[in-house]
Motif scaffolding. Structure first.
Motif, PDB file in Angstrom:
ATOM      1  N   ALA A  84       0.818  -1.217   0.000  1.00 34.93           N
ATOM      2  CA  ALA A  84       0.000   0.000   0.000  1.00 34.93           C
ATOM      3  C   ALA A  84       0.853   1.269   0.000  1.00 34.93           C
ATOM      4  O   ALA A  84       0.530   2.256   0.654  1.00 34.93           O
ATOM      5  CB  ALA A  84      -0.977   0.001   1.169  1.00 34.93           C
ATOM      6  N   MET A  85       1.938   1.266  -0.755  1.00 32.65           N
ATOM      7  CA  MET A  85       2.823   2.423  -0.809  1.00 32.65           C
ATOM      8  C   MET A  85       2.121   3.579  -1.504  1.00 32.65           C
ATOM      9  O   MET A  85       1.422   3.390  -2.496  1.00 32.65           O
ATOM     10  CB  MET A  85       4.105   2.045  -1.555  1.00 32.65           C
ATOM     11  CG  MET A  85       5.164   3.113  -1.556  1.00 32.65           C
ATOM     12  SD  MET A  85       4.915   4.179  -2.972  1.00 32.65           S
ATOM     13  CE  MET A  85       6.165   5.395  -2.665  1.00 32.65           C
ATOM     14  N   ARG A  86       2.287   4.763  -0.956  1.00 32.80           N
ATOM     15  CA  ARG A  86       1.671   5.979  -1.497  1.00 32.80           C
ATOM     16  C   ARG A  86       2.656   7.138  -1.382  1.00 32.80           C
ATOM     17  O   ARG A  86       3.568   7.118  -0.569  1.00 32.80           O
ATOM     18  CB  ARG A  86       0.404   6.361  -0.714  1.00 32.80           C
ATOM     19  CG  ARG A  86      -0.666   5.311  -0.652  1.00 32.80           C
ATOM     20  CD  ARG A  86      -1.430   5.222  -1.967  1.00 32.80           C
ATOM     21  NE  ARG A  86      -2.577   4.356  -1.867  1.00 32.80           N
ATOM     22  CZ  ARG A  86      -2.582   3.063  -2.151  1.00 32.80           C
ATOM     23  NH1 ARG A  86      -1.476   2.475  -2.534  1.00 32.80           N
ATOM     24  NH2 ARG A  86      -3.674   2.349  -2.052  1.00 32.80           N
ATOM     25  N   TYR A  87       2.394   8.176  -2.182  1.00 32.08           N
ATOM     26  CA  TYR A  87       3.093   9.454  -2.064  1.00 32.08           C
ATOM     27  C   TYR A  87       2.086  10.508  -1.644  1.00 32.08           C
ATOM     28  O   TYR A  87       0.905  10.446  -2.019  1.00 32.08           O
ATOM     29  CB  TYR A  87       3.676   9.912  -3.412  1.00 32.08           C
ATOM     30  CG  TYR A  87       4.886   9.161  -3.879  1.00 32.08           C
ATOM     31  CD1 TYR A  87       6.132   9.368  -3.296  1.00 32.08           C
ATOM     32  CD2 TYR A  87       4.791   8.264  -4.932  1.00 32.08           C
ATOM     33  CE1 TYR A  87       7.257   8.692  -3.742  1.00 32.08           C
ATOM     34  CE2 TYR A  87       5.902   7.585  -5.392  1.00 32.08           C
ATOM     35  CZ  TYR A  87       7.127   7.803  -4.790  1.00 32.08           C
ATOM     36  OH  TYR A  87       8.233   7.129  -5.246  1.00 32.08           O
ATOM     37  N   ASP A  88       2.554  11.477  -0.898  1.00 35.77           N
ATOM     38  CA  ASP A  88       1.756  12.654  -0.556  1.00 35.77           C
ATOM     39  C   ASP A  88       2.683  13.847  -0.682  1.00 35.77           C
ATOM     40  O   ASP A  88       3.874  13.741  -0.378  1.00 35.77           O
ATOM     41  CB  ASP A  88       1.217  12.540   0.867  1.00 35.77           C
ATOM     42  CG  ASP A  88       0.192  13.606   1.202  1.00 35.77           C
ATOM     43  OD1 ASP A  88      -0.389  14.197   0.265  1.00 35.77           O
ATOM     44  OD2 ASP A  88      -0.028  13.857   2.394  1.00 35.77           O
ATOM     45  N   ALA A  89       2.180  14.956  -1.160  1.00 41.21           N
ATOM     46  CA  ALA A  89       2.999  16.165  -1.291  1.00 41.21           C
ATOM     47  C   ALA A  89       2.190  17.366  -0.847  1.00 41.21           C
ATOM     48  O   ALA A  89       0.988  17.449  -1.107  1.00 41.21           O
ATOM     49  CB  ALA A  89       3.457  16.344  -2.733  1.00 41.21           C
ATOM     50  N   ASN A  90       2.850  18.271  -0.160  1.00 41.55           N
ATOM     51  CA  ASN A  90       2.217  19.500   0.313  1.00 41.55           C
ATOM     52  C   ASN A  90       3.184  20.651   0.154  1.00 41.55           C
ATOM     53  O   ASN A  90       4.390  20.488   0.345  1.00 41.55           O
ATOM     54  CB  ASN A  90       1.855  19.382   1.803  1.00 41.55           C
ATOM     55  CG  ASN A  90       0.821  18.319   2.044  1.00 41.55           C
ATOM     56  OD1 ASN A  90      -0.300  18.447   1.616  1.00 41.55           O
ATOM     57  ND2 ASN A  90       1.214  17.253   2.720  1.00 41.55           N
ATOM     58  N   GLU A  91       2.632  21.804  -0.160  1.00 39.98           N
ATOM     59  CA  GLU A  91       3.451  22.996  -0.204  1.00 39.98           C
ATOM     60  C   GLU A  91       3.504  23.575   1.203  1.00 39.98           C
ATOM     61  O   GLU A  91       2.479  23.864   1.812  1.00 39.98           O
ATOM     62  CB  GLU A  91       2.866  24.017  -1.180  1.00 39.98           C
ATOM     63  CG  GLU A  91       3.774  25.197  -1.393  1.00 39.98           C
ATOM     64  CD  GLU A  91       3.271  26.144  -2.469  1.00 39.98           C
ATOM     65  OE1 GLU A  91       4.107  26.876  -3.012  1.00 39.98           O
ATOM     66  OE2 GLU A  91       2.067  26.153  -2.751  1.00 39.98           O
ATOM     67  N   ILE A  92       4.702  23.701   1.753  1.00 35.46           N
ATOM     68  CA  ILE A  92       4.883  24.211   3.109  1.00 35.46           C
ATOM     69  C   ILE A  92       4.952  25.734   3.098  1.00 35.46           C
ATOM     70  O   ILE A  92       4.404  26.404   3.953  1.00 35.46           O
ATOM     71  CB  ILE A  92       6.156  23.616   3.746  1.00 35.46           C
ATOM     72  CG1 ILE A  92       5.958  22.121   3.953  1.00 35.46           C
ATOM     73  CG2 ILE A  92       6.498  24.299   5.055  1.00 35.46           C
ATOM     74  CD1 ILE A  92       7.175  21.406   4.476  1.00 35.46           C
ATOM     75  N   ALA A  93       5.655  26.272   2.136  1.00 32.86           N
ATOM     76  CA  ALA A  93       5.786  27.715   1.940  1.00 32.86           C
ATOM     77  C   ALA A  93       5.962  27.937   0.445  1.00 32.86           C
ATOM     78  O   ALA A  93       6.063  26.975  -0.321  1.00 32.86           O
ATOM     79  CB  ALA A  93       6.985  28.246   2.719  1.00 32.86           C
ATOM     80  N   ALA A  94       6.016  29.184   0.027  1.00 32.14           N
ATOM     81  CA  ALA A  94       6.202  29.468  -1.392  1.00 32.14           C
ATOM     82  C   ALA A  94       7.468  28.779  -1.886  1.00 32.14           C
ATOM     83  O   ALA A  94       8.553  28.975  -1.335  1.00 32.14           O
ATOM     84  CB  ALA A  94       6.288  30.967  -1.612  1.00 32.14           C
ATOM     85  N   ALA A  95       7.321  27.923  -2.881  1.00 25.82           N
ATOM     86  CA  ALA A  95       8.431  27.196  -3.527  1.00 25.82           C
ATOM     87  C   ALA A  95       9.126  26.209  -2.599  1.00 25.82           C
ATOM     88  O   ALA A  95      10.257  25.814  -2.835  1.00 25.82           O
ATOM     89  CB  ALA A  95       9.435  28.175  -4.128  1.00 25.82           C
ATOM     90  N   VAL A  96       8.461  25.777  -1.523  1.00 29.47           N
ATOM     91  CA  VAL A  96       8.996  24.757  -0.619  1.00 29.47           C
ATOM     92  C   VAL A  96       7.967  23.637  -0.527  1.00 29.47           C
ATOM     93  O   VAL A  96       6.838  23.860  -0.089  1.00 29.47           O
ATOM     94  CB  VAL A  96       9.290  25.326   0.790  1.00 29.47           C
ATOM     95  CG1 VAL A  96       9.802  24.227   1.707  1.00 29.47           C
ATOM     96  CG2 VAL A  96      10.284  26.468   0.709  1.00 29.47           C
ATOM     97  N   THR A  97       8.362  22.438  -0.940  1.00 31.00           N
ATOM     98  CA  THR A  97       7.439  21.309  -1.011  1.00 31.00           C
ATOM     99  C   THR A  97       7.920  20.153  -0.156  1.00 31.00           C
ATOM    100  O   THR A  97       9.101  19.814  -0.169  1.00 31.00           O
ATOM    101  CB  THR A  97       7.274  20.845  -2.467  1.00 31.00           C
ATOM    102  OG1 THR A  97       6.807  21.945  -3.247  1.00 31.00           O
ATOM    103  CG2 THR A  97       6.293  19.698  -2.581  1.00 31.00           C
TER     104      THR A  97
END
Length: 107
Positions: A79-92
């Motif tokens: 059940a491998m997954r990726y998640d991505a979020n922007e923490i600040a402008a141009a920082v992921t």
């Protein structure tokens, strides 16, 4: 190490669940990289500088996930997954996660 996005692994049976494993990275482009990307944005199409950044971040998170699973004694991750979020402008932030297990070939 076998890594799958499914909840099972055909041809194998889970003999031990070890728990959640993860890999996490936080990335940003340099100022020079952002200027280069801005030029690519001006002309449209694939923004290769950001594509490379995203791919590198995913690979780093994936590699950390594998290291975490191996340290726990797993030989597979389900059940491998990726998640991505922007923490600040141009920082992921990129997170790779799944369930570490020990599997053996099914009889």
């Amino acid at each position: 190490m076998m890594v799958v996005t499914t909840n099972d692994l055909p041809g194998y049976r889970v003999v031990k669940h070890l728990g959640v494993v993860r890999g996490l990275t936080v990335r940003s482009r340099s100022v020079i990289g952002n200027i280069g990307a801005a030029i690519q944005i001006f002309f449209g199409g694939n923004i290769t500088l950001y594509t490379r950044l995203a791919e590198d971040a995913r690979q780093e998170a994936f590699d950390q996930l594998i290291e975490h699973a191996e340290a726990m004694g797993a030989n597979a991750v389900l059940a491998m997954r990726y998640d991505a979020n922007e923490i600040a402008a141009a920082v992921t932030e990129v997170l790779a996660y799944g369930t570490a297990v020990v599997v053996e070939p099914a009889p």
